[in-house]
Design a protein around this motif. Structure first.
Motif, PDB file in Angstrom:
ATOM      1  N   UNK A 299       0.842  -1.189   0.000  1.00 52.95           N
ATOM      2  CA  UNK A 299       0.000   0.000   0.000  1.00 52.95           C
ATOM      3  C   UNK A 299       0.878   1.240   0.000  1.00 52.95           C
ATOM      4  N   UNK A 300       0.472   2.204  -0.796  1.00 50.29           N
ATOM      5  CA  UNK A 300       1.212   3.462  -0.814  1.00 50.29           C
ATOM      6  C   UNK A 300       0.746   4.347   0.339  1.00 50.29           C
ATOM      7  N   UNK A 301       1.482   5.421   0.544  1.00 53.59           N
ATOM      8  CA  UNK A 301       1.135   6.345   1.624  1.00 53.59           C
ATOM      9  C   UNK A 301      -0.239   6.950   1.404  1.00 53.59           C
ATOM     10  N   UNK A 302      -0.539   7.319   0.164  1.00 61.71           N
ATOM     11  CA  UNK A 302      -1.842   7.916  -0.121  1.00 61.71           C
ATOM     12  C   UNK A 302      -2.981   6.929   0.119  1.00 61.71           C
ATOM     13  N   UNK A 303      -2.760   5.665  -0.197  1.00 62.85           N
ATOM     14  CA  UNK A 303      -3.788   4.660   0.085  1.00 62.85           C
ATOM     15  C   UNK A 303      -4.005   4.529   1.591  1.00 62.85           C
ATOM     16  N   UNK A 304      -2.917   4.540   2.342  1.00 62.14           N
ATOM     17  CA  UNK A 304      -3.048   4.421   3.800  1.00 62.14           C
ATOM     18  C   UNK A 304      -3.787   5.612   4.389  1.00 62.14           C
ATOM     19  N   UNK A 305      -3.446   6.805   3.919  1.00 67.27           N
ATOM     20  CA  UNK A 305      -4.119   8.006   4.423  1.00 67.27           C
ATOM     21  C   UNK A 305      -5.597   7.989   4.046  1.00 67.27           C
ATOM     22  N   UNK A 306      -5.907   7.584   2.817  1.00 67.65           N
ATOM     23  CA  UNK A 306      -7.303   7.515   2.389  1.00 67.65           C
ATOM     24  C   UNK A 306      -8.083   6.517   3.229  1.00 67.65           C
ATOM     25  N   UNK A 307      -7.489   5.353   3.495  1.00 71.48           N
ATOM     26  CA  UNK A 307      -8.160   4.343   4.309  1.00 71.48           C
ATOM     27  C   UNK A 307      -8.345   4.838   5.740  1.00 71.48           C
ATOM     28  N   UNK A 308      -7.322   5.483   6.281  1.00 70.14           N
ATOM     29  CA  UNK A 308      -7.422   6.004   7.652  1.00 70.14           C
ATOM     30  C   UNK A 308      -8.498   7.085   7.742  1.00 70.14           C
ATOM     31  N   UNK A 309      -8.574   7.949   6.737  1.00 69.65           N
ATOM     32  CA  UNK A 309      -9.601   9.000   6.740  1.00 69.65           C
ATOM     33  C   UNK A 309     -10.998   8.407   6.661  1.00 69.65           C
ATOM     34  N   UNK A 310     -11.157   7.402   5.859  1.00 67.96           N
ATOM     35  CA  UNK A 310     -12.479   6.783   5.739  1.00 67.96           C
ATOM     36  C   UNK A 310     -12.864   6.054   7.018  1.00 67.96           C
ATOM     37  N   UNK A 311     -11.907   5.379   7.635  1.00 70.42           N
ATOM     38  CA  UNK A 311     -12.206   4.695   8.907  1.00 70.42           C
ATOM     39  C   UNK A 311     -12.518   5.707  10.002  1.00 70.42           C
ATOM     40  N   UNK A 312     -11.779   6.826  10.025  1.00 71.52           N
ATOM     41  CA  UNK A 312     -12.053   7.873  11.014  1.00 71.52           C
ATOM     42  C   UNK A 312     -13.416   8.506  10.766  1.00 71.52           C
ATOM     43  N   UNK A 313     -13.811   8.624   9.503  1.00 74.45           N
ATOM     44  CA  UNK A 313     -15.124   9.180   9.186  1.00 74.45           C
ATOM     45  C   UNK A 313     -16.229   8.255   9.682  1.00 74.45           C
ATOM     46  N   UNK A 314     -16.046   6.952   9.509  1.00 74.03           N
ATOM     47  CA  UNK A 314     -17.047   5.995  10.008  1.00 74.03           C
ATOM     48  C   UNK A 314     -17.134   6.078  11.527  1.00 74.03           C
ATOM     49  N   UNK A 315     -15.972   6.176  12.185  1.00 72.55           N
ATOM     50  CA  UNK A 315     -15.971   6.297  13.644  1.00 72.55           C
ATOM     51  C   UNK A 315     -16.632   7.604  14.079  1.00 72.55           C
ATOM     52  N   UNK A 316     -16.386   8.683  13.352  1.00 74.34           N
ATOM     53  CA  UNK A 316     -16.995   9.972  13.706  1.00 74.34           C
ATOM     54  C   UNK A 316     -18.508   9.940  13.513  1.00 74.34           C
ATOM     55  N   UNK A 317     -18.977   9.255  12.479  1.00 77.21           N
ATOM     56  CA  UNK A 317     -20.423   9.131  12.288  1.00 77.21           C
ATOM     57  C   UNK A 317     -21.025   8.326  13.431  1.00 77.21           C
ATOM     58  N   UNK A 318     -20.357   7.251  13.811  1.00 78.62           N
ATOM     59  CA  UNK A 318     -20.846   6.460  14.944  1.00 78.62           C
ATOM     60  C   UNK A 318     -20.881   7.281  16.224  1.00 78.62           C
ATOM     61  N   UNK A 319     -19.838   8.076  16.445  1.00 80.51           N
ATOM     62  CA  UNK A 319     -19.809   8.927  17.634  1.00 80.51           C
ATOM     63  C   UNK A 319     -20.883  10.002  17.561  1.00 80.51           C
ATOM     64  N   UNK A 320     -21.133  10.524  16.365  1.00 81.42           N
ATOM     65  CA  UNK A 320     -22.182  11.539  16.204  1.00 81.42           C
ATOM     66  C   UNK A 320     -23.557  10.948  16.499  1.00 81.42           C
ATOM     67  N   UNK A 321     -23.791   9.738  16.052  1.00 85.54           N
ATOM     68  CA  UNK A 321     -25.065   9.080  16.343  1.00 85.54           C
ATOM     69  C   UNK A 321     -25.195   8.827  17.841  1.00 85.54           C
ATOM     70  N   UNK A 322     -24.123   8.355  18.455  1.00 87.38           N
ATOM     71  CA  UNK A 322     -24.162   8.062  19.891  1.00 87.38           C
ATOM     72  C   UNK A 322     -24.405   9.337  20.709  1.00 87.38           C
TER      73      UNK A 322
END
Length: 132
Positions: free
Chosen positions: A1-24
């Motif tokens: 995985x390239x650095x950009x792929x890792x950053x994109x995956x991390x951003x998407x996972x953080x977005x899912x976590x933020x949505x879950x936290x927003x719902x909670x």
């Protein structure tokens, strides 16, 4: 995985976590915090998409460079002239003896030539062929 792929995956996972936290937090009636988390998750999704796009552009450029490095310069050549007028106009204009399909030869600005334009074209072609 390239650095950009890792950053994109991390951003998407953080977005899912933020949505879950927003719902909670929304279920606990913390509306301001829920709104901030939802807004932040939107920006994380955008950032992840941008990083993924940069990765795709980088990957495409690497593929183009790889293909350019693998081509043999001896096998590369200019296209064969399709008519005598093409040869002397630098490929901009085609004559009546052109071997290309008629649609490609006698179309200007997407429209077929009318009778007057065809006569003018024939005069130019005849004059150019006399100079040969």
């Amino acid at each position: 995985m390239t650095t950009y792929q890792r950053v994109a995956t991390a951003c998407r996972m953080a977005a899912v976590a933020a949505v879950g936290a927003a719902v909670w937090t929304g279920l606990r009636h913390e509306w301001i915090l829920a709104a901030v988390l939802a807004y932040g998750s939107g920006w994380l999704v955008v950032l992840g998409g941008l990083c993924h796009r940069v990765h795709l552009v980088d990957q495409t450029r690497h593929e183009q460079a790889r293909r350019a490095a693998n081509t043999d310069p001896a096998t590369l050549s200019a296209p064969l002239p399709c008519c005598s007028f093409w040869r002397h106009s630098g490929g901009a204009v085609h004559g009546r003896d052109c071997t290309r399909p008629p649609d490609a030869r006698f179309v200007r600005d997407g429209l077929p030539l009318d009778d007057a334009e065809t006569a003018a074209f024939d005069a130019i072609t005849a004059h150019a062929l006399k100079e040969l």
